[in-house]
Design an enzyme around this catalytic site. Structure first.
Site, short mmCIF file in Angstrom:
data_model
loop_
_atom_site.label_atom_id
_atom_site.label_comp_id
_atom_site.label_asym_id
_atom_site.label_seq_id
_atom_site.Cartn_x
_atom_site.Cartn_y
_atom_site.Cartn_z
N GLY A 1 3.60 1.96 10.76
CA GLY A 1 3.43 1.25 12.02
C GLY A 1 3.12 -0.21 11.75
N GLU B 1 -5.39 -2.85 12.83
CA GLU B 1 -5.12 -3.65 11.63
C GLU B 1 -6.18 -4.73 11.43
OE1 GLU B 1 -3.03 -2.37 9.70
OE2 GLU B 1 -2.26 -1.02 11.22
N GLU C 1 -2.17 -3.88 7.01
CA GLU C 1 -3.27 -4.81 7.24
C GLU C 1 -3.44 -5.92 6.21
OE1 GLU C 1 -3.68 -1.46 6.48
OE2 GLU C 1 -5.29 -1.20 5.01
N ASN C 2 -2.43 -6.25 5.41
CA ASN C 2 -2.56 -7.30 4.38
C ASN C 2 -3.48 -8.42 4.87
OD1 ASN C 2 -0.20 -6.02 3.10
ND2 ASN C 2 0.88 -6.93 4.83
N GLU D 1 0.85 -1.19 0.00
CA GLU D 1 0.00 0.00 0.00
C GLU D 1 0.89 1.24 0.00
OE1 GLU D 1 -2.64 0.76 3.33
OE2 GLU D 1 -4.05 1.75 2.00
#
Ligand code: ZN
Length: 876
Positions: free
Chosen positions: A268, A305, A271-272, A133
């Site tokens: 940080g 996440e 979220e894959n 991303e």
């Protein structure tokens, strides 16, 4: 709004990818082999895909008309695309593209990249992982790298036999390749998803695992030997996954969830889907050493996440202009879940001083942007991963929650998830879901907050109290941090829900203010003499400017703690912002501060820290005012120290520990040279030097500020001791205590050594700017030093950050050049960046300059006010 966005042609649509990558962890390259099932919508001789820093060997297409080999492969570096040109037309219908390519395992923390780290035996190791991303899936393999082009992904990795590798989905097969040195791991097909959510990792790991109550296998992968450091995140993940299953009404759709600590990581966490990657400090918790702050941070990063597994992964924004649907929502949900997991943390009270404050600070600038921000070229999205998307985004969700009520709010979300799962949405889809669940015209209200930038200040223009009721006359206008005039053609209106609190608690009634003026009547529960606090619990992103009578009453409520901690913090934060904007007399703020003398709530103290710290910094060059501010600060902090003390107590809870951390931080700013403070810090530091694992004498929550006190009072020896700890500490969170404090050493020689050391490669690229920030914050000389260093080393720093995420340069700008209180400095910095432009950081730079000029206005206001007269301070 985004009709002119730049997209790949729609003549070919991807359906399913089979991506096979064979990384070489010694040469830092990989070979790629990709089959893409596509649907050809219009006969064409060209297929355009996204690609960046890839080399292409061949491309063939099996289609309805036969099999064609690309006769030309055109790479467009600027557009980050590749065009495969065929000699004859590819016929309409289903087809398969077969592409052979190669790429680099870069060290820029983007795409498919490598991280170096030392294992527990001190051996240098390399691991590889991904960060896609927003636009870096194209840096790993050619694809249609747009969020709305959802596809099925089948990943295969060929890796050395002794390493572990994983991807979004569980392993389907594992075969040893001839020669025995390599194995081929094939992973199951993913659900339909966006390319930016694909992920894979290769390296050596330990892991801890647990099954959720609903039957999902969760693992936390850590560096070898640190498995136990994954336990806390594992617990948080299991509980929040089950919670979200129920809350969103759609169960987590994958069979497993992996969470991995990555040694070098620009953000940080990411979220894959099914494979969340984290910066080490944001997922690993040393069960003995970790501070309360770290635990809270890890918990909220995990809950954030995992919220994305629904908001973002299952339902994805159609285009980057609705990024807030991902980030704003996940930021709201992280608090909701952390609050459910740890009610004693009082997350929503804390929200009012962290997320809320960040949103209100940034959004009071003219260089802010609306939550729904037009994005033409996808690259522009990098600039809006900011406090508007995350914090203001979550703030308007909080507001919707307050207006809709929990039940309608949740019912709407469940319907939204069910209706849009595995596809894409725009903001209006969310409003529609809530309107249906509640029957309220919520879209009208929400649009005024998401489509226009900024927020209002509610000004009380009249108030009267009688018969158990308060009658309050209000006006709203656009709030700007520097108090600059809002011209007639700039005027804005918000649809403002007004919630109220009195000494009897938060009222049920919500007044809707749609015009610029309104009169409301508030039931005071029969207590004419009590207070009325507007924006109860700070649930709406705005400021409130009270009249004198209302302030007088609020002071009684604050002193008696008759209102919630969020409200006590909110009155103070608003007052400070109003003074900066010239809407409130500075003397009034100082008198208001005295109302907090008996305060012992962690959240309110965070707000107090913001105000005292802000005043101290803004007045650094005016001895009279700064002396007065320091005196007030010392008095009020002294009372806190008397109550809280330095030593941990048996009965201390999470918030007590946070409060003690805040207290010592304040001591390190206001009282570091007091004999008693020096002594406390020094003996604790001496104990720590004997044994860094002694958490009794120097708990983690106090480490950074105690280092600062010791550094400020010490010389080269203290500097060498603190800096030496960076090299001996094995835990990144511990190293960070050093980075955050080391610049406090008073000598310019030491400060210079810090900036040179941190940019020498001794500190990870992901962290180096923290040390620069510590120099920058340490003193006026420190600020000048970092700014000069930035200018003098501009080319080197630019090269160092190279093609890494723009967010790193943003941080470096803020930490080296931000925070000054003078127009001349702002002009100088602006001029420098005109001559040395950084287009990707333009927005951050504008905001930094505007904040600086607002600081200058603020200082002018303070000097012109009664604070500029010594009689004012004597009279306090
Ligand atoms: Zn996020």
């Amino acid at each position: 709004m985004s009709s002119d966005k730049v997209l790949l042609p729609a003549n070919v649509e991807p359906i399913r990818y089979e991506v096979k990558l064979s990384p070489d962890l010694e040469k830092f390259t990989y070979d790629g082999d990709e089959k893409v099932e596509i649907s050809i919508k219009e006969a064409t001789k060209t297929v355009v895909m996204h690609a960046k820093e890839l080399s292409f060997w061949s491309c063939r297409c099996k289609h309805a008309g036969g099999e064609s080999e690309a006769v030309e492969i055109q790479v467009n570096i600027k557009e980050t695309t590749v065009t495969f040109v065929f000699s004859e037309e590819l016929k309409v219908g289903d087809a398969v593209l077969e592409i052979v390519f190669g790429g680099l395992l870069n060290n820029q923390m983007a795409g498919f990249y490598r991280s170096g780290y030392d294992d527990i035996h001190g051996n240098r190791k390399i691991m590889a992982s991904t960060q896609f991303e927003s636009l870096d899936a194209r840096r790993a393999f050619p694809c249609w790298d747009e969020p709305a082009r959802k596809c099925v992904f089948g990943v295969t990795l060929v890796v050395p036999s002794e390493l572990t590798a994983f991807s979004n989905m569980p392993e389907l097969s594992c075969n040893s390749l001839p020669g025995g040195k390599l194995k081929e791991l094939k992973f199951m097909d993913s659900p339909k998803m966006s390319s930016y959510l694909v992920a894979f990792c290769v390296g050596e790991f330990d892991f801890v695992q647990e099954m959720t109550e609903h039957g999902v296998l969760v693992r936390v992968y850590t560096p070898p030997g640190k498995g136990v450091h994954g336990d806390f995140a594992l617990k948080c993940a299991c509980k929040s996954l089950d919670l979200y299953d129920d809350f969103f009404g759609v169960p987590y759709p994958l069979p497993k969830l992996d969470m991995v600590a990555i040694p070098e990581f620009a953000m940080g966490a990411m979220e894959n889907w099914g494979l969340v990657t984290y910066r080490e400090v944001d997922v690993l918790i040393d069960p003995v050493k970790a501070s309360s702050q770290q635990r809270q941070r890890v918990c909220t990063v995990v809950t954030h996440e995992l919220a994305h597994q629904w908001f973002g992964n299952l339902v994805t924004m159609d285009w980057w202009d609705d990024l807030w649907l991902n980030e704003g929502f996940a930021s709201w949900t992280e608090n909701m879940a952390a609050d459910a997991l740890f009610p004693e943390w009082k997350m929503w009270e804390q929200y009012s001083v962290d997320h809320a404050a960040a949103a209100l600070r940034l959004d009071a600038l003219r260089s802010s942007h609306p939550i729904q921000v037009p994005i033409k070229h996808a690259e522009e999205v990098e600039e809006v991963f900011d406090a508007i998307s995350y914090c203001k985004g979550s703030y308007v969700v909080r507001m919707a929650h307050a207006v809709l009520g929990r039940e309608n709010f949740q019912k709407g979300l469940v319907a939204y998830m069910k209706k849009h799962q595995y596809s894409n949405t725009v903001t209006a889809d969310l409003w529609a879901a809530w309107e249906e669940s509640s029957g309220m015209p919520i879209g009208e209200m929400m649009k005024s907050w998401t489509e226009q930038m900024g927020y209002p200040v509610l000004k009380v223009v009249g108030s009267s109290f009688s018969g158990g009721k308060a009658t309050i006359e209000l006006e709203q206008k656009w709030f700007l941090s520097d108090g600059s005039e809002v011209k007639a053609d700039e005027a804005k209106l918000w649809c403002v829900p007004i919630l109220t609190a009195t000494s009897s608690g938060v009222g049920d009634e919500i007044h809707m203010m749609r015009e610029d003026k309104m009169k409301i009547v508030v039931d005071m529960g029969g207590n004419d003499g009590g207070f009325v606090k507007l924006n109860a619990e700070q649930q709406v992103p705005m400021r409130v400017c009270y009249d004198e009578e209302m302030v007088k009453r609020l002071v009684v409520g604050i002193k008696g703690k008759l209102m919630s901690a969020s409200d006590r913090a909110g009155v103070l934060a608003d007052a400070y912002a109003l003074v900066k904007a010239g809407m409130m007399e500075p003397g009034q703020l100082i008198r208001l501060l005295k109302a907090y003398e008996e305060e012992d709530d962690a959240t309110v103290w965070e707000a107090l820290e913001g105000v005292l710290g802000g005043l101290n910094k803004a007045t650094a060059e005016n001895d009279l005012i700064n002396g007065g501010v320091k005196k007030i600060g010392r008095e009020i902090i002294g009372k806190l120290v008397a109550k809280v003390g330095w030593d941990a107590r048996e009965e201390d809870g999470h918030l007590d520990k946070l409060l003690r951390g805040t207290m010592v931080r304040l001591l390190s700013v206001f009282c570091y040279d007091e004999e008693g403070v020096k002594k406390e810090a020094e003996w604790r530091f001496a104990k720590f030097l004997e044994d860094a694992a002694d958490m009794q004498a120097l708990p983690s929550d106090m480490r950074s500020p105690v280092f600062k006190i010791v550094l400020k009072n010490g010389g080269d020896k203290a500097f060498a001791d603190v800096k030496g700890y960076f090299d001996t500490a094995t835990d990144n969170a511990e190293k960070k205590h050093v980075l955050n404090s080391i610049g406090s050493a008073p000598s310019l020689k030491n400060k210079l050594e810090v900036v040179e050391w941190t940019t020498s490669g001794a500190v990870k690229l992901q962290d180096f700017f923290y040390a620069i920030g510590s120099v920058h914050r340490s003193s006026k000389e420190g600020m000048e030093l970092t700014w000069n260093f930035y200018k003098d080393n501009f080319d080197r720093l630019k090269d160092m950050l190279g093609k890494a995420s723009a967010s790193l340069m943003d941080a470096l700008i803020v930490y080296s050049c931000g925070g000054f209180c003078s127009n001349e400095k702002a002009d100088e910095i602006e001029k420098f960046f005109k001559e040395n432009p950084l287009p990707q950081n333009q927005r951050k730079l504008m905001q930094t300059l505007e904040a600086m000029r607002a600081n200058a206005v603020f200082l002018g206001l303070l000097e012109k006010s009664e604070l500029g007269e010594s009689s004012f301070w004597r009279g306090l």
